[in-house]
Scaffold this motif. Structure first.
Motif, PDB file in Angstrom:
ATOM      1  N   UNK A 179     -25.383  -5.975   8.640  1.00 43.11           N
ATOM      2  CA  UNK A 179     -25.994  -5.461   7.429  1.00 43.11           C
ATOM      3  C   UNK A 179     -25.859  -3.961   7.257  1.00 43.11           C
ATOM      4  N   UNK A 180     -25.682  -3.238   8.366  1.00 43.83           N
ATOM      5  CA  UNK A 180     -25.597  -1.787   8.292  1.00 43.83           C
ATOM      6  C   UNK A 180     -24.163  -1.272   8.315  1.00 43.83           C
ATOM      7  N   UNK A 181     -23.213  -2.083   8.800  1.00 43.00           N
ATOM      8  CA  UNK A 181     -21.885  -1.549   9.096  1.00 43.00           C
ATOM      9  C   UNK A 181     -20.744  -2.172   8.308  1.00 43.00           C
ATOM     10  N   UNK A 182     -21.024  -3.176   7.492  1.00 44.00           N
ATOM     11  CA  UNK A 182     -19.915  -3.874   6.840  1.00 44.00           C
ATOM     12  C   UNK A 182     -19.664  -3.398   5.416  1.00 44.00           C
ATOM     13  N   UNK A 183     -20.187  -2.221   5.049  1.00 41.42           N
ATOM     14  CA  UNK A 183     -20.063  -1.731   3.684  1.00 41.42           C
ATOM     15  C   UNK A 183     -18.664  -1.760   3.102  1.00 41.42           C
ATOM     16  N   UNK A 184     -17.617  -1.349   3.852  1.00 44.34           N
ATOM     17  CA  UNK A 184     -16.277  -1.377   3.275  1.00 44.34           C
ATOM     18  C   UNK A 184     -15.792  -2.775   2.880  1.00 44.34           C
ATOM     19  N   UNK A 185     -16.352  -3.819   3.510  1.00 47.74           N
ATOM     20  CA  UNK A 185     -15.913  -5.185   3.218  1.00 47.74           C
ATOM     21  C   UNK A 185     -16.913  -5.955   2.367  1.00 47.74           C
ATOM     22  N   UNK A 186     -18.049  -5.360   2.070  1.00 49.73           N
ATOM     23  CA  UNK A 186     -19.135  -6.103   1.436  1.00 49.73           C
ATOM     24  C   UNK A 186     -19.060  -6.054  -0.078  1.00 49.73           C
ATOM     25  N   UNK A 187     -19.615  -7.089  -0.702  1.00 49.08           N
ATOM     26  CA  UNK A 187     -19.873  -7.096  -2.134  1.00 49.08           C
ATOM     27  C   UNK A 187     -18.657  -6.912  -3.001  1.00 49.08           C
ATOM     28  N   UNK A 188     -18.815  -6.120  -4.042  1.00 50.89           N
ATOM     29  CA  UNK A 188     -17.748  -5.869  -4.995  1.00 50.89           C
ATOM     30  C   UNK A 188     -17.055  -4.548  -4.675  1.00 50.89           C
ATOM     31  N   UNK A 189     -16.048  -4.224  -5.463  1.00 51.78           N
ATOM     32  CA  UNK A 189     -15.325  -2.975  -5.248  1.00 51.78           C
ATOM     33  C   UNK A 189     -14.961  -2.374  -6.594  1.00 51.78           C
TER      34      UNK A 189
END
Length: 268
Positions: A179-189
């Motif tokens: 939850x804290x480290x996957x920002x580059x792969x998470x959600x939309x872009x």
């Protein structure tokens, strides 16, 4: 070999400032991600590089969450590794080669701090309970523990004898939850991909946010024409960070990575 002139920096003090708006700038929750951009900036400008300060065992934990998280994110989204333990053990067994500037940075920071072995031990220890792997959506993720050599059994056993939760260990930092480290792969872009005219299979990806840039690379990369005997090389720029590197898609793993292919495949 790349020579780094490093300045080690502590977590910036924001006091009561609302950290929420910073997520898109650092790629996730501030406390875990404030230093995630620093490895990429160090690669681009090694003589004026900043990297997070090494944690002391007696220090408070919160200011050093990003020391560990920046390592994990760098291994995931630059090397394209899903098995950080395998990749790092390979590096040590190979004599810690420094021909890649990213390996030289690992050596200059986390290895020199004496903390890289502790991260390998954490990876090996937590494999059976990992609830998340940021790249598992796009490749096969093997979560089984490897049978260790006698040398690695002895090495990791010595690390386990240290106190489990302190600033100077990756244990207790919520790194396994994602939850804290996957920002580059998470959600939309909000990324855009443009083919460079009159070039040999080159393109440029630009992203306005540090959130979702790797997902943008994966999804937009699917639109590139298929090549039989070559690979697309995509220069990746994220506005809050800068230049992240030139990425290719591995035919072996299906993942996008920076640097040499042989340094990518060892982490799977």
């Amino acid at each position: 070999m790349t020579e780094y002139q490093l300045t080690r920096v502590e977590q910036p003090r924001l006091d009561l400032f609302d950290h929420g708006p910073l997520d898109s700038l650092v790629g996730g929750q501030w406390e875990w991600c404030w230093a995630n951009s620093l490895p990429y900036r160090a690669l681009a400008a090694p003589v004026i590089a900043q990297m997070p300060a090494a944690p002391r065992p007696d220090a408070e934990i919160m200011p050093y969450l990003s020391y560990w998280n920046s390592l994990q994110g760098f291994l995931t989204f630059s090397f394209g590794w899903t098995r950080h333990d395998r990749g790092l053990r390979w590096w040590y067994d190979a004599g810690r080669p420094l021909g890649d500037p990213r390996l030289a940075l690992l050596d200059a920071v986390w290895e020199r701090d004496g903390n890289l072995i502790a991260y390998i031990e954490w990876c090996h220890d937590r494999l059976s309970t990992l609830s998340h792997q940021a790249l598992a959506e796009w490749t096969t993720f093997d979560s089984s523990r490897d049978e260790l050599s006698p040398h690695w059994e002895k090495t990791l056993r010595a690390v386990r004898e240290r106190p489990e939760v302190s600033a100077a260990t990756p244990h207790g930092k919520h790194l396994e939850s994602g939850g804290h480290s996957d920002g580059p792969a998470a959600g939309q872009h909000d990324a855009k991909l443009v083919v460079v005219p009159d070039s040999e299979h080159r393109a440029v990806l630009t992203a306005g946010s540090a959130l979702g840039w790797y997902r943008g690379l994966v999804e937009l990369g699917e639109s590139l024409p298929k090549l039989s005997n070559a690979s697309w090389r995509v220069d990746v720029y994220v506005r809050p960070i800068g230049f992240l590197g030139t990425y290719r898609r591995s035919r072996a793993t299906g993942l996008w990575f920076s640097g040499r292919h042989r340094f990518h495949t060892v982490g799977h």
